[in-house]
Motif scaffolding. Structure first.
Motif, short mmCIF file in Angstrom:
data_model
loop_
_atom_site.label_atom_id
_atom_site.label_comp_id
_atom_site.label_asym_id
_atom_site.label_seq_id
_atom_site.Cartn_x
_atom_site.Cartn_y
_atom_site.Cartn_z
N LYS A 241 26.57 31.41 63.14
CA LYS A 241 25.10 31.49 63.05
C LYS A 241 24.67 32.82 62.45
O LYS A 241 23.78 32.88 61.60
N ILE A 242 25.30 33.92 62.88
CA ILE A 242 24.97 35.24 62.34
C ILE A 242 25.29 35.29 60.84
O ILE A 242 24.47 35.74 60.04
N LEU A 243 26.45 34.80 60.45
CA LEU A 243 26.83 34.81 59.03
C LEU A 243 25.89 33.92 58.21
O LEU A 243 25.52 34.27 57.09
N TYR A 244 25.48 32.80 58.78
CA TYR A 244 24.51 31.93 58.11
C TYR A 244 23.20 32.69 57.87
O TYR A 244 22.63 32.66 56.78
N ASN A 245 22.72 33.40 58.91
CA ASN A 245 21.48 34.15 58.77
C ASN A 245 21.61 35.30 57.77
O ASN A 245 20.66 35.60 57.04
N LEU A 246 22.77 35.94 57.72
CA LEU A 246 22.99 37.00 56.73
C LEU A 246 22.88 36.44 55.32
O LEU A 246 22.25 37.05 54.45
N LYS A 247 23.49 35.29 55.09
CA LYS A 247 23.41 34.67 53.76
C LYS A 247 21.98 34.23 53.45
O LYS A 247 21.51 34.39 52.32
N ARG B 265 18.29 39.57 62.74
CA ARG B 265 17.99 38.94 64.02
C ARG B 265 18.57 37.53 64.06
O ARG B 265 18.35 36.75 63.14
N THR B 266 19.27 37.22 65.14
CA THR B 266 19.82 35.88 65.33
C THR B 266 19.62 35.48 66.78
O THR B 266 19.85 36.28 67.69
N VAL B 267 19.20 34.25 66.99
CA VAL B 267 19.10 33.68 68.33
C VAL B 267 20.04 32.49 68.38
O VAL B 267 20.01 31.62 67.51
N THR C 155 20.13 33.38 73.46
CA THR C 155 20.60 34.77 73.49
C THR C 155 20.26 35.41 72.16
O THR C 155 20.49 34.81 71.11
N HIS C 156 19.73 36.63 72.21
CA HIS C 156 19.31 37.33 71.01
C HIS C 156 20.37 38.34 70.60
O HIS C 156 20.80 39.16 71.41
N TYR C 157 20.77 38.27 69.33
CA TYR C 157 21.76 39.18 68.77
C TYR C 157 21.09 39.99 67.67
O TYR C 157 20.27 39.47 66.92
N ARG C 158 21.46 41.27 67.59
CA ARG C 158 20.91 42.14 66.56
C ARG C 158 22.03 42.90 65.87
O ARG C 158 22.92 43.43 66.52
N LEU C 159 21.96 42.95 64.55
CA LEU C 159 22.82 43.80 63.73
C LEU C 159 21.90 44.81 63.07
O LEU C 159 20.96 44.44 62.37
N GLU D 278 23.89 42.58 71.87
CA GLU D 278 23.28 41.41 72.46
C GLU D 278 22.03 41.94 73.14
O GLU D 278 22.12 42.76 74.05
N LYS D 279 20.89 41.52 72.68
CA LYS D 279 19.62 42.08 73.14
C LYS D 279 19.20 41.43 74.45
O LYS D 279 19.14 40.22 74.55
N LYS D 280 18.87 42.28 75.43
CA LYS D 280 18.53 41.77 76.76
C LYS D 280 17.09 42.07 77.16
O LYS D 280 16.65 41.61 78.19
#
Length: 104
Positions: A18-24, A46-48, A52-56, A77-79
């Protein structure tokens, strides 16, 4: 950068995908839900996934006048609602270190 790679590699396969998809996707479109400016120099991808929220964290390298690179510094992992200030500061410090190494 290495910390971003390690962060992504340690995630579950579906989260990584999902993160790689959002980066592309961010390469093709300007969507603030995916790539948001936090301050003058630092941005976040930003990826959910499964609520769960993930941030790079990332910054731009425009030293090559032909191509612009987006460099990811690290991930979390954003909390909480707000992005932790210490994570933005960490990204700033890694950005400075990157450009200092580039000058050598």
């Amino acid at each position: 950068m290495e910390e971003a790679i390690v962060f992504i590699e340690n995630l579950e396969k579906k989260v990584r995908e999902k993160i790689l998809y959002n980066l592309k996707k961010a390469q093709l479109t300007n969507d603030q839900k995916i790539f948001k400016k936090l301050n003058k120099n630092i941005w976040e991808f930003r990826t959910v996934y499964n609520r769960t929220h993930y941030r790079l964290f990332a910054f731009w390298d425009k030293t090559d006048k032909t191509n612009t690179l987006v460099i990811s510094t690290h991930g979390i992992e954003k909390k909480t609602q707000k992005t932790p200030k210490k994570e933005i500061e960490k990204a700033e410090n890694l950005r400075k270190r990157y450009f200092n190494e580039l000058k050598k």
